[in-house]
Design a protein around this motif. Structure first.
Motif, short mmCIF file in Angstrom:
data_model
loop_
_atom_site.label_atom_id
_atom_site.label_comp_id
_atom_site.label_asym_id
_atom_site.label_seq_id
_atom_site.Cartn_x
_atom_site.Cartn_y
_atom_site.Cartn_z
N ASN A 162 6.52 -2.38 1.98
CA ASN A 162 5.81 -1.16 2.37
C ASN A 162 5.92 -0.88 3.86
OD1 ASN A 162 3.46 -2.10 -0.09
ND2 ASN A 162 4.68 -0.25 -0.20
N GLN A 165 9.40 0.46 4.61
CA GLN A 165 9.50 1.87 4.20
C GLN A 165 8.83 2.79 5.21
OE1 GLN A 165 7.73 1.29 0.34
NE2 GLN A 165 9.70 1.22 -0.71
N ASP A 166 7.69 2.37 5.74
CA ASP A 166 7.05 3.15 6.81
C ASP A 166 7.96 3.25 8.03
OD1 ASP A 166 4.77 3.80 5.45
OD2 ASP A 166 3.58 2.12 6.22
N LEU A 220 4.57 8.05 -0.24
CA LEU A 220 5.02 7.27 0.92
C LEU A 220 5.47 8.18 2.06
CD1 LEU A 220 7.11 4.21 -0.30
CD2 LEU A 220 5.25 4.18 1.35
N SER A 263 2.12 4.06 3.59
CA SER A 263 1.98 2.98 2.61
C SER A 263 0.53 2.61 2.34
CB SER A 263 2.75 1.75 3.09
OG SER A 263 2.23 1.29 4.32
#
Length: 418
Positions: free
Chosen positions: A250, A253-254, A344, A349
């Motif tokens: 997560n 991904q951020d 997202l 997240s």
């Protein structure tokens, strides 16, 4: 628009993953053999994940192409072309703008000098395709590695312990964001994380079935092995690794959305699932030796190593009833991921994990209304703490949106006066 998008994401995540959970539960029970006499369980979580990642990448690809702008090339639609920087323009405040973005370091005293020439659009030098793809691959490795550790943890600890650990997922997500990428959060985010984690833990711990489950698992674990302190330690270690890998996923991904602002949630979904498919396919096709957690398949009777794909295909031939829930598991997971990555991209997240964690709580509360179940006083207290935490987040979001609208209205009024 922000609230409408958030509401759509919540409804999409809840509905798709409720159906996904039903399919997953069906896959966890034995299937009858074609001879009608024996039953066996489907034991190929790696292939389950591969099926889901294949359909997820296909659904993301179709979504991207359907939303593709007429002037975009195929590579740009996938987010693999650097954003172009058109001719600079001034916004009247001495700040040069390029394609709607501001650069406070470039000043022109309210005017832009081009010597009578118009500069053509050129690729951004700050963009790196290789860096973006490496981040996608990093997420895929985290996702593929996390699932086996979560599955293996159930062999050593009870399911209630697993649920309690998963309810604290917000904490490792925030920790990995801080440790890996030095990201800072607003003060209210820490409060919301603490309240939601505490509320869900209290709700699970004080459940009516908590004491009975604890007693039933006091002497044995999920797979029937003795529940010794050594086994509990191993299961807890596997669970912590699963949570840390989820948190790393997560937070990465951020970081992608922060570094590469042109990337959409569906583009990320496409590439991460493509890499997950390649990794899972490689692990399931190769006749690998026994590897704890990652590849726990045993050798065939003649002593040669068998691939997990061969085992899965043989199971499908002798247990055809497994096909329907397997397809349902993959399809609902793929559609649910569209809402996951939309959340997202626009909300981060922490909001996503809050939605996925509270889904179980809302499902339990819905069953209370539908089937007239009763909740303990501790469960009502835990639910109240969770709702209070969500209310804090909603209040702050509403306040921020209102402040942005006020600023936008002032800017519009200033432009009209000019």
């Amino acid at each position: 628009m922000s609230f409408a998008r958030l509401a759509l994401c919540i409804v999409g995540v809840y509905s798709m993953f409720l159906l996904w959970a039903i399919a997953q539960e069906r896959l966890s029970v034995p299937f009858k053999h074609i001879d009608g006499q024996s039953s066996e369980k489907f034991k190929s979580p790696l292939v389950m994940g591969m099926c889901q990642s294949i359909l997820s990448s296909l659904s993301a690809f179709l979504y991207i192409q359907l939303r593709r702008k007429p002037g975009d090339s195929f590579m740009r639609s996938l987010g693999l072309e650097p954003p172009t920087e058109g001719p600079p323009t001034s916004n009247g405040n001495g700040v040069i703008k390029s394609n709607g973005s501001t650069n406070p370091k470039s000043k022109s005293n309210g005017s832009t000098k081009t010597n009578g020439h118009t500069h053509p659009s050129k690729p951004s030098t700050r963009y790196s395709t290789s860096s973006l793809l490496l981040h996608y691959l990093q997420c895929s490795l985290f996702i593929t590695s996390a699932a086996p550790f979560g599955f293996s943890a159930l062999s050593y600890i009870s399911y209630p312990a697993m649920v309690l650990g998963k309810s604290c997922k917000l904490v490792p997500v925030m920790i990995m964001n801080v440790l890996l990428y030095r990201r800072k959060f607003a003060a209210h985010k820490y409060l919301v994380v603490a309240m939601v984690t505490t509320g869900i833990t209290v709700f699970m711990f004080f459940g009516n079935e908590g004491s009975s489950k604890k007693k039933s698992h006091s002497s044995t674990t999920g797979n029937g092995t003795p529940a010794t302190p050594y086994a509990t330690l191993i299961g807890t270690f596997y669970l912590l690794l699963n949570l840390l890998l989820d948190g790393a996923t997560n937070s990465t991904q951020d970081e992608i959305f922060t570094r590469h602002r042109q990337v959409t949630g569906q583009q990320m979904m496409f590439f991460i699932n493509v890499f997950c498919t390649l990794i899972s396919l490689t692990l399931s096709v190769l006749p690998l030796p026994y590897i704890p957690v990652i590849h726990p398949s045993l050798p065939s009777p003649n002593g040669t190593w068998t691939s997990e794909m061969d085992v899965t295909l043989g199971f499908i031939r002798t247990h055809p009833d497994v096909v329907k829930p397997l397809v349902g598991f993959a399809m609902t997971g793929a559609l649910g991921q569209l809402f996951i990555f939309e959340t997202l991209q626009h909300f981060g997240s922490l909001t996503l994990v809050t939605i996925t964690l509270t889904r179980k709580l809302f499902t339990m509360l819905l069953s209370v209304v539908v089937y007239n179940h009763t909740l303990t006083l501790g469960q009502w207290f835990g639910a109240a703490v969770v709702f209070a935490g969500i209310s804090v987040e909603a209040f702050v979001k509403r306040k921020d949106v209102h402040a942005k609208r006020v600023i936008q209205e002032k800017e519009k009024a200033k432009l009209k006066s000019l």
